[in-house]
Design a protein around this motif. Structure first.
Motif, PDB file in Angstrom:
ATOM      1  N   VAL A 163       0.850  -1.192   0.000  1.00 22.71           N
ATOM      2  CA  VAL A 163       0.000   0.000   0.000  1.00 22.71           C
ATOM      3  C   VAL A 163       0.885   1.241   0.000  1.00 22.71           C
ATOM      4  O   VAL A 163       1.821   1.346   0.786  1.00 22.71           O
ATOM      5  CB  VAL A 163      -0.931   0.024   1.232  1.00 22.71           C
ATOM      6  CG1 VAL A 163      -1.765   1.299   1.246  1.00 22.71           C
ATOM      7  CG2 VAL A 163      -1.839  -1.199   1.234  1.00 22.71           C
ATOM      8  N   ARG A 164       0.565   2.175  -0.871  1.00 24.70           N
ATOM      9  CA  ARG A 164       1.354   3.419  -0.938  1.00 24.70           C
ATOM     10  C   ARG A 164       0.396   4.602  -0.973  1.00 24.70           C
ATOM     11  O   ARG A 164      -0.548   4.627  -1.759  1.00 24.70           O
ATOM     12  CB  ARG A 164       2.243   3.425  -2.186  1.00 24.70           C
ATOM     13  CG  ARG A 164       3.056   4.711  -2.358  1.00 24.70           C
ATOM     14  CD  ARG A 164       4.206   4.501  -3.332  1.00 24.70           C
ATOM     15  NE  ARG A 164       3.782   3.869  -4.561  1.00 24.70           N
ATOM     16  CZ  ARG A 164       3.271   4.537  -5.611  1.00 24.70           C
ATOM     17  NH1 ARG A 164       3.108   5.833  -5.541  1.00 24.70           N
ATOM     18  NH2 ARG A 164       2.931   3.892  -6.713  1.00 24.70           N
ATOM     19  N   VAL A 165       0.645   5.583  -0.117  1.00 20.30           N
ATOM     20  CA  VAL A 165      -0.201   6.781  -0.035  1.00 20.30           C
ATOM     21  C   VAL A 165       0.535   7.955  -0.664  1.00 20.30           C
ATOM     22  O   VAL A 165       1.715   8.191  -0.375  1.00 20.30           O
ATOM     23  CB  VAL A 165      -0.560   7.104   1.429  1.00 20.30           C
ATOM     24  CG1 VAL A 165      -1.381   8.396   1.499  1.00 20.30           C
ATOM     25  CG2 VAL A 165      -1.322   5.943   2.065  1.00 20.30           C
ATOM     26  N   ALA A 166      -0.156   8.683  -1.519  1.00 19.68           N
ATOM     27  CA  ALA A 166       0.384   9.906  -2.113  1.00 19.68           C
ATOM     28  C   ALA A 166      -0.534  11.067  -1.746  1.00 19.68           C
ATOM     29  O   ALA A 166      -1.752  10.978  -1.926  1.00 19.68           O
ATOM     30  CB  ALA A 166       0.493   9.767  -3.629  1.00 19.68           C
ATOM     31  N   ALA A 167       0.030  12.128  -1.190  1.00 19.81           N
ATOM     32  CA  ALA A 167      -0.740  13.311  -0.817  1.00 19.81           C
ATOM     33  C   ALA A 167      -0.496  14.411  -1.846  1.00 19.81           C
ATOM     34  O   ALA A 167       0.654  14.755  -2.125  1.00 19.81           O
ATOM     35  CB  ALA A 167      -0.346  13.777   0.575  1.00 19.81           C
ATOM     36  N   PHE A 168      -1.564  14.950  -2.392  1.00 15.51           N
ATOM     37  CA  PHE A 168      -1.461  16.003  -3.404  1.00 15.51           C
ATOM     38  C   PHE A 168      -1.689  17.356  -2.747  1.00 15.51           C
ATOM     39  O   PHE A 168      -2.779  17.655  -2.266  1.00 15.51           O
ATOM     40  CB  PHE A 168      -2.498  15.781  -4.510  1.00 15.51           C
ATOM     41  CG  PHE A 168      -2.151  14.662  -5.445  1.00 15.51           C
ATOM     42  CD1 PHE A 168      -1.686  14.921  -6.723  1.00 15.51           C
ATOM     43  CD2 PHE A 168      -2.286  13.346  -5.047  1.00 15.51           C
ATOM     44  CE1 PHE A 168      -1.362  13.890  -7.589  1.00 15.51           C
ATOM     45  CE2 PHE A 168      -1.969  12.300  -5.900  1.00 15.51           C
ATOM     46  CZ  PHE A 168      -1.502  12.573  -7.172  1.00 15.51           C
ATOM     47  N   LYS A 169      -0.628  18.151  -2.732  1.00 18.18           N
ATOM     48  CA  LYS A 169      -0.717  19.498  -2.197  1.00 18.18           C
ATOM     49  C   LYS A 169      -0.691  20.493  -3.360  1.00 18.18           C
ATOM     50  O   LYS A 169      -0.778  20.088  -4.523  1.00 18.18           O
ATOM     51  CB  LYS A 169       0.440  19.739  -1.230  1.00 18.18           C
ATOM     52  CG  LYS A 169       0.455  18.745  -0.053  1.00 18.18           C
ATOM     53  CD  LYS A 169       1.541  19.074   0.937  1.00 18.18           C
ATOM     54  CE  LYS A 169       1.575  18.048   2.069  1.00 18.18           C
ATOM     55  NZ  LYS A 169       0.317  18.028   2.843  1.00 18.18           N
TER      56      LYS A 169
END
Length: 268
Positions: free
Chosen positions: A87-93
């Motif tokens: 599982v990989r989380v990417a946060a878009f700022k």
């Protein structure tokens, strides 16, 4: 099992039809809700393990919503029992100068899930048809072009083995006020509060219109949008966990066959 159809955006279903305070699960008390969430989290761990071992397909979970709608909390609870290996989380700022110098989908291609991986996007490429629209940085023609680019991008992902699950966390203005005030009142939560949140809140109606238009334009047969009532945090988490597990079960994941050579292996 209760259908998710009432929460799926389509020709006969729009954002305004869905109550942010709705509860999908009708469990008797808080303890029963937490128990069900634990069961779903454990099941998700098993499903993700098979996805990773099978190493043939990919899953992308998109979480989109206004401030305080619970994107971080959803990830924390839904994946509380899941191994981080697959599982990989990417946060878009806000896009950096490097990202702004390229097409708006450039940064998305770099974080799509790989084979056997489940990727979670905390915000997403949809920020580029929300913030610029509300702020007036792009016109209607560019907005429509971006909708088309997004639909084609997601079709590319689906046709190359990715299951795309898109959830808009739908919070009411009253509930958002409570959660923002809670962040101000609790020193341990001050880090979560930004003055910019108040600017966005002042544009509430504009964002509701932008979300409604975006959902209608980009909810497709290959990547539909689900609107998740988010005023109740536990029900929000339960609903996304149930939806994700249902989609993974429907993939009929299979553990890979054992290597025939292993039957002759002897460990001294």
């Amino acid at each position: 099992m209760k259908s998710f159809k009432p929460y799926c955006i389509g020709a006969k279903r729009s954002l305004g039809d869905i109550n942010p305070a709705d509860t999908y699960f009708k469990l008797k008390n808080k303890q029963a809700e937490l128990q069900r969430l634990e069961e779903l989290a454990v099941e998700l761990d098993g499903l993700q393990n098979i996805l990773y071992a099978e190493h043939q397909r990919k899953v992308l979970l998109v979480l989109q919503g206004l401030d305080t709608s619970g994107k971080d909390g959803t990830i924390r609870w839904v994946f509380s029992r899941t191994s981080p290996l697959g599982v990989r989380v990417a946060a878009f700022k806000a896009p950096s100068e490097i990202e702004k110098a390229r097409d708006f989908l450039w940064r998305c291609h770099m974080v799509v899930p790989g084979t056997g991986e489940l990727a979670v996007w905390n915000r997403s490429h949809y920020e580029d048809v929300l913030v610029p629209v509300v702020e007036g940085w792009i016109d209607a023609a560019e907005t429509q072009r971006r909708y088309a680019h997004i639909n084609n991008f997601e079709r590319l992902l689906v046709e190359t083995g990715t299951t795309v699950i898109k959830c808009m966390l739908h919070i009411s203005k009253e509930e958002q006020k409570k959660r923002l005030q809670d962040r101000l009142d609790d020193p341990d939560k001050h880090w979560k509060f930004s003055i910019g949140d108040l600017h966005t809140r002042s544009q509430w109606d504009d964002y509701q219109r932008a979300y409604a238009a975006m959902l209608q334009a980009t909810s497709t047969s290959h990547a539909p949008w689900y609107v998740i009532p988010a005023d109740n945090k536990r029900h929000r988490n339960l609903m996304i966990a149930q939806l994700l597990n249902s989609r993974l079960r429907a993939m009929k994941l299979q553990m890979p066959s054992a290597d025939p050579a292993l039957k002759d292996v002897v460990i001294d």
